[in-house]
Motif scaffolding. Structure first.
Motif, PDB file in Angstrom:
ATOM      1  N   ASP A   1      -6.293 -21.506   3.512  1.00 50.03           N
ATOM      2  CA  ASP A   1      -5.164 -21.876   2.646  1.00 50.03           C
ATOM      3  C   ASP A   1      -3.837 -21.669   3.373  1.00 50.03           C
ATOM      4  O   ASP A   1      -2.861 -21.144   2.810  1.00 50.03           O
ATOM      5  CB  ASP A   1      -5.180 -21.049   1.355  1.00 50.03           C
ATOM      6  CG  ASP A   1      -6.449 -21.299   0.556  1.00 50.03           C
ATOM      7  OD1 ASP A   1      -6.963 -22.440   0.633  1.00 50.03           O
ATOM      8  OD2 ASP A   1      -6.936 -20.355  -0.086  1.00 50.03           O
ATOM      9  N   GLY A   2      -3.812 -22.027   4.637  1.00 50.98           N
ATOM     10  CA  GLY A   2      -2.576 -21.949   5.418  1.00 50.98           C
ATOM     11  C   GLY A   2      -2.224 -20.544   5.884  1.00 50.98           C
ATOM     12  O   GLY A   2      -1.180 -20.317   6.482  1.00 50.98           O
ATOM     13  N   MET A   3      -3.096 -19.562   5.624  1.00 47.62           N
ATOM     14  CA  MET A   3      -2.801 -18.178   5.974  1.00 47.62           C
ATOM     15  C   MET A   3      -3.788 -17.688   7.037  1.00 47.62           C
ATOM     16  O   MET A   3      -4.976 -18.021   6.967  1.00 47.62           O
ATOM     17  CB  MET A   3      -2.987 -17.336   4.711  1.00 47.62           C
ATOM     18  CG  MET A   3      -2.100 -16.149   4.598  1.00 47.62           C
ATOM     19  SD  MET A   3      -2.148 -15.522   2.908  1.00 47.62           S
ATOM     20  CE  MET A   3      -3.860 -15.158   2.705  1.00 47.62           C
ATOM     21  N   ILE A   4      -3.299 -16.886   7.990  1.00 48.98           N
ATOM     22  CA  ILE A   4      -4.218 -16.345   9.005  1.00 48.98           C
ATOM     23  C   ILE A   4      -4.980 -15.184   8.364  1.00 48.98           C
ATOM     24  O   ILE A   4      -4.366 -14.240   7.873  1.00 48.98           O
ATOM     25  CB  ILE A   4      -3.475 -15.757  10.220  1.00 48.98           C
ATOM     26  CG1 ILE A   4      -2.241 -16.584  10.553  1.00 48.98           C
ATOM     27  CG2 ILE A   4      -4.366 -15.639  11.428  1.00 48.98           C
ATOM     28  CD1 ILE A   4      -1.277 -15.837  11.425  1.00 48.98           C
ATOM     29  N   THR A   5      -6.293 -15.263   8.408  1.00 46.84           N
ATOM     30  CA  THR A   5      -7.087 -14.184   7.790  1.00 46.84           C
ATOM     31  C   THR A   5      -8.007 -13.489   8.795  1.00 46.84           C
ATOM     32  O   THR A   5      -8.722 -12.555   8.429  1.00 46.84           O
ATOM     33  CB  THR A   5      -7.943 -14.714   6.628  1.00 46.84           C
ATOM     34  OG1 THR A   5      -8.771 -15.756   7.139  1.00 46.84           O
ATOM     35  CG2 THR A   5      -7.083 -15.223   5.486  1.00 46.84           C
ATOM     36  N   GLY A   6      -7.989 -13.950  10.034  1.00 48.68           N
ATOM     37  CA  GLY A   6      -8.816 -13.286  11.032  1.00 48.68           C
ATOM     38  C   GLY A   6      -8.535 -13.851  12.411  1.00 48.68           C
ATOM     39  O   GLY A   6      -7.948 -14.932  12.545  1.00 48.68           O
ATOM     40  N   ALA A   7      -8.926 -13.112  13.418  1.00 48.50           N
ATOM     41  CA  ALA A   7      -8.768 -13.605  14.788  1.00 48.50           C
ATOM     42  C   ALA A   7      -9.725 -12.864  15.687  1.00 48.50           C
ATOM     43  O   ALA A   7     -10.160 -11.747  15.382  1.00 48.50           O
ATOM     44  CB  ALA A   7      -7.332 -13.404  15.272  1.00 48.50           C
ATOM     45  N   ARG A   8     -10.054 -13.545  16.785  1.00 49.47           N
ATOM     46  CA  ARG A   8     -10.826 -12.865  17.824  1.00 49.47           C
ATOM     47  C   ARG A   8     -10.200 -13.217  19.161  1.00 49.47           C
ATOM     48  O   ARG A   8     -10.075 -14.394  19.502  1.00 49.47           O
ATOM     49  CB  ARG A   8     -12.286 -13.304  17.762  1.00 49.47           C
ATOM     50  CG  ARG A   8     -13.185 -12.503  18.688  1.00 49.47           C
ATOM     51  CD  ARG A   8     -13.624 -13.281  19.887  1.00 49.47           C
ATOM     52  NE  ARG A   8     -14.553 -14.342  19.557  1.00 49.47           N
ATOM     53  CZ  ARG A   8     -14.765 -15.382  20.358  1.00 49.47           C
ATOM     54  NH1 ARG A   8     -14.087 -15.494  21.493  1.00 49.47           N
ATOM     55  NH2 ARG A   8     -15.620 -16.323  20.019  1.00 49.47           N
TER      56      ARG A   8
END
Ligand code: SF4
Length: 896
Positions: free
Chosen positions: A791-798
């Motif tokens: 929904d246009g939001m960053i919720t995780g990263a690797r």
């Protein structure tokens, strides 16, 4: 909404709390203004109790495994306790009562402790019941008994206000007992003449506040106290009348301390002789209140340290009057309650002596059994060693996490693997010890059970339930009583007669009766009286209030009425540094974490103070080894090793290092700091030397770094990481964020990971959906990054192979930043966030959510502490961050 009063479940300060709840959930916690331990204040840990109470990760149902190779399956309570009773009974019948053992906790309620003790010593007939208080307070117990005749802290918190000198030794009170430290700060503001002496190898937040900091070398406390007594003798600062009227053993001690001149001891302790002289003068001037904790207790000469400190009080008459006492600070919330009911392997109920046949007969009579065993049981370290050797075959562990907290973890975990039958009674499902449970019994936790606790100043408070326990979790006391009934049936003993209780109050009333005529007599106390407010012991029948101070008449419970001077030479630490292991390792508490983090580790904002495990080291030692902040090192002792990040700390003198006690195998690769510590213990108190080991530190080259960040629910995310932590030489798992929680899972390895492992971990953390992830891959350089956008939001990263963006990216994930605004930077190798996306930075004031960049900017604009508190309000709620604010002012003033 309903409100009940209770007590904080963390440190021995014993702060009163008011728990707000709706029908099923704790919704808020605030300090109880009426409670005399804290008058409404709470530290960061206490004030976040509602958050930890709401976290998931609880053990909800009894679980049993058919054999060691099978997973546990849910069973009913009846089936679980039947099985436990059959297992225990079979072992007792075949091998005798000493083939079973109980390892319990200073966090249990007094009523829980009482039934465990009676179960082991009364029903089964073994003294193999010991507690994690062995790691915490047993040297203090033995020190009091050896000198004053009873395990009874003679002072109270009010003494802080009356003292002319505060002598804090072996305690970082600012971190370990923050609300007491607030009280110390207030006393010093009210009385600028009051002196504060701090004895600690580290320049802690407590030491920074001192008028005199004696940064002694680790383990040299006894030499220091003897040298102070030497000065007092030389300068005629002792109270000869008090010594003559109320003590014995003075002549021998006097001869011993003559050898300990300040000049000689200055070399042993590594401090200036003049500072020893000054400390002696201020101590003798009094009235002096000593406060001490693990720095004295966790030592192979812990009893000597406690008792030789008490020598100073006796020699100067600094006891039994306002502002004058040796006040041992209890680490755990109810270590005192456990001692009161005799819930340790060498104690009997109500401070009775196991070696005394009359005392054993009294306890047997009270309980209605033929006898109680005379031989002391196995203490914590001995208990696990006996399990490892197969002498103890069934072990019941309650409310504690020995697979994290005991020293020399390799042996402890071997023991848990070797045990025939392990019961773990726990509120939290995922502790390091839980994996060894053949039977897991879900326990009610703080805010869910009823009973009493006693704090460091002998003050008994009611612990109350605000909500029912989740799932099928049960209060410990109830589970143990039902087990006792079933075990009694199996053994042909009348368990129901011995354990006739219908509620915790029944247990309390029996315990109360056991104290009649003893030094801790509480026969005048009742639940009804405690409902009106907490009370200090003793409070015998007919009394209307407890006693704030003991020994005001100079009469001690030693038989002859005289206190004993304790004569012991200085002995060094069990392990000495040498060429292969040239550095001292010290361990200790952080301000915002508690023990093995089973509760505090679920609350993301409690990582704001210190977010990951670190080895602190003096900067010159780092330079010599060409180490820089954030690099990985291998710390090695004679027992094991650990890979950890290093950071420079000016708290430490050269040759010394420090690792917090909290991180275990659930939060970092390896077994945590107790992979390094040693299990040597004090010959009297049997308390292990957790405070000191000799180590070596060397740089480790693990160039391939990875960081996974994922927003979600803390306990669920931590559980996802568990299967992978042990697969890396270096791994650290923690949480960050305030309103949102983000898991930060960092690893380091020699090179890129196998493709199959990468895919497995991506799938586990939801980073494998091509429709939700942005991807950047540079196969030639081994760099591969992903970001999950919902929904246009960053919720995780690797981030793999290059992790420069880690810090700002994790802040943006926690703050729910829009992916659009940072799209072009998201996967770029940049340490600085894109313009306009700075993030709030590290939160310094947890209560009022004030972040470091705002504080630094205010300091640059000329703000002092008062101005920071006036404008930003930081440090005005619990006050725990005030020492850090002062440090920031000193640092950033110096820079600007
Ligand atoms: Fe709890 Fe903090 Fe009080 Fe200790 S000082 S009892 S941790 S609120």
């Amino acid at each position: 909404m309903s409100v009940v009063s209770s007590v904080c479940c963390y440190c021995g300060t014993g702060c009163g709390v008011l728990i707000e709840s709706d029908a099923r959930k704790i919704t808020g916690v605030r300090g109880d203004p009426a409670h005399p331990a804290n008058f409404g204040k709470l530290c960061t840990k206490g004030s976040t109790l509602a958050l930890s109470a709401q976290a998931s990760g609880r053990a909800l149902y009894p679980e049993l495994r058919a054999d060691k190779a099978s997973p546990r399956q849910r069973v009913s309570w009846d089936a679980a306790l039947d099985h436990a009773a059959e297992q225990f009974a079979a072992i007792i019948r075949e091998h005798g009562p000493d083939a079973v053992g109980f390892y319990i906790s200073g966090q249990l309620l007094t009523e829980d402790y009482y039934v465990f003790n009676k179960l082991a010593k009364g029903l089964i007939g073994t003294n193999n019941v010991d507690t994690n208080s062995r790691l915490c307070m047993s040297s203090a117990v033995a020190g009091y008994k050896a000198t004053l005749g009873a395990d009874a802290p003679p002072g109270c918190y009010d003494d802080i206000d009356h003292a002319g000198t505060l002598f804090i030794t072996g305690s970082n009170t600012a971190f370990a007992h923050p609300i007491l430290f607030r009280r110390i700060e207030a006393a010093r503001r009210a009385n600028p003449e009051q002196k504060l002496i701090v004895v600690d190898p580290r320049r802690t937040d407590t030491a920074v506040e001192a008028d005199l900091h004696l940064a002694i070398l680790p383990g040299t406390d006894v030499a220091l106290y003897h040298a102070m007594l030497n000065v007092m003798l030389w300068e005629e600062l002792i109270d000869r009348d008090y010594i003559a009227a109320h003590t014995d053993g003075w002549e021998k001690l006097r001869e011993t301390v003559r050898e300990y001149t300040p000049e000689k001891v200055a070399t042993i302790c590594g401090v200036a002789a003049a500072d020893i002289v000054q400390a002696a003068r201020w101590f003798a001037a009094g009235p002096t209140l000593s406060m001490y904790c693990q720095g004295l207790n966790q030592s192979t000469c812990g009893v000597d340290k406690n008792a030789t400190l008490i020598n100073l009080h006796l020699a100067t008459g600094n006891i039994g009057k306002p502002g004058a006492a040796p006040l041992s600070l209890t680490g755990q919330p109810n270590a005192m309650g456990g001692r009161e009911v005799g819930g340790m392997a060498h104690l009997l109920s109500a401070h009775r002596d196991m070696a005394n046949p009359e005392h054993r007969a009294e306890v047997a009579r009270l309980w209605g059994v033929d006898s109680v065993p005379a031989t002391p049981g196995k203490t914590a370290i001995e208990l696990f060693e006996a399990v490892r050797k197969g002498e103890i075959k069934a072990l019941w562990i309650s409310c504690t996490n020995p697979a994290q907290s005991l020293p020399n973890q390799k042996l402890v975990q071997e023991a848990l693997q070797a045990a025939e039958f392990v019961v773990v009674q726990e509120a939290f499902a995922d502790t390091e010890t839980g994996q060894f449970a053949d039977l897991l019994l879900p326990a009610a936790s703080w805010g869910e059970s009823e009973g009493t606790m006693t704090n460091s100043e002998r003050r008994i408070s009611r612990m109350r339930a605000a909500v029912p326990p989740p799932g099928e979790a049960r209060p410990d006391c109830r589970a143990v009583v039902e087990f006792a009934w079933k075990l009694g049936e199996q053994l042909g003993r009348d368990g129901k007669r011995l354990f006739p209780y219908t509620c915790p109050e029944d247990v309390f009333n029996e315990h109360r009766e056991s104290t009649r005529g003893r030094d801790l007599d509480i026969t005048g106390l009742s639940y009804a009286m405690l409902d009106a407010g907490p009370q200090q012991w003793p409070l015998p029948q007919g009394a209307t209030t407890g006693k704030p101070r003991l020994y005001e008449d100079g009469v001690f419970p030693t038989g002859q009425g005289r206190a004993h001077f304790y004569n012991a030479p200085y002995r060094p630490t069990a392990e000495l540094i040498n060429a292969p292991f040239p550095l001292h390792l010290n361990t200790g508490r952080l301000r915002d974490q508690w023990h093995g983090m089973s509760r505090t580790g679920l609350v993301s904002r409690l990582y704001a103070h210190v977010e990951e495990p670190l080895l602190s080291m003096n900067s010159q030692d780092m330079q010599r080894r060409q180490l820089h902040d954030g690099e990985l090192v291998r710390v090695k002792s004679r027992r094991g090793s650990l890979v950890i990040k290093v950071q420079a700390s000016e708290e430490l003198r050269g040759g010394q290092t420090f690792i917090p006690m909290h991180w275990g195998g659930r939060f970092m690769a390896g077994m945590g700091v107790n992979a390094l510590t040693l299990d040597a213990f004090d010959p009297v108190s049997k308390q292990p030397e957790l405070k000191h080991a000799a180590v070596q530190v060397e740089k480790v080259t693990l160039p391939y770094r990875r960081t996974i960040m994922r927003r979600g629910e803390g306990a669920t995310l931590l559980r996802l990481a568990q299967p992978y932590i042990g697969r890396f030489d270096y791994a650290s798992v923690g949480l960050t964020g305030r309103d949102n929680t983000v898991l930060v899972f960092e690893t380091a390895s020699v090179g890129p990971l196998p493709e199959s492992l990468v895919q497995e971990m991506d799938a586990a953390f939801g980073l494998d959906d091509p429709l939700l992830t942005m991807n950047y891959q540079d196969a030639r350089r081994g760099i591969w990054k992903k970001a999950r956008v919902e929904d246009g939001m960053i919720t995780g990263a690797r981030l793999s192979g290059e992790t420069a963006a880690r810090d700002w990216l994790k802040n943006l994930i926690a703050e729910g930043a829009s992916a659009m605004a940072v799209r072009n930077w998201l996967l770029a190798p940049v340490e600085q966030p894109p313009e306009g996306q700075v993030g709030r930075g590290r939160v310094v004031c947890n209560c009022l959510n004030v972040a470091a960049p705002d504080i630094v900017a205010a300091i640059a604009g000329g703000a002092d502490l008062a101005a920071l508190q006036g404008t930003l309000k930081c440090g005005t709620e619990c006050g725990s961050c005030v020492p850090e604010l002062k440090r920031m002012i000193a640092t950033h003033r110096a820079v600007t």
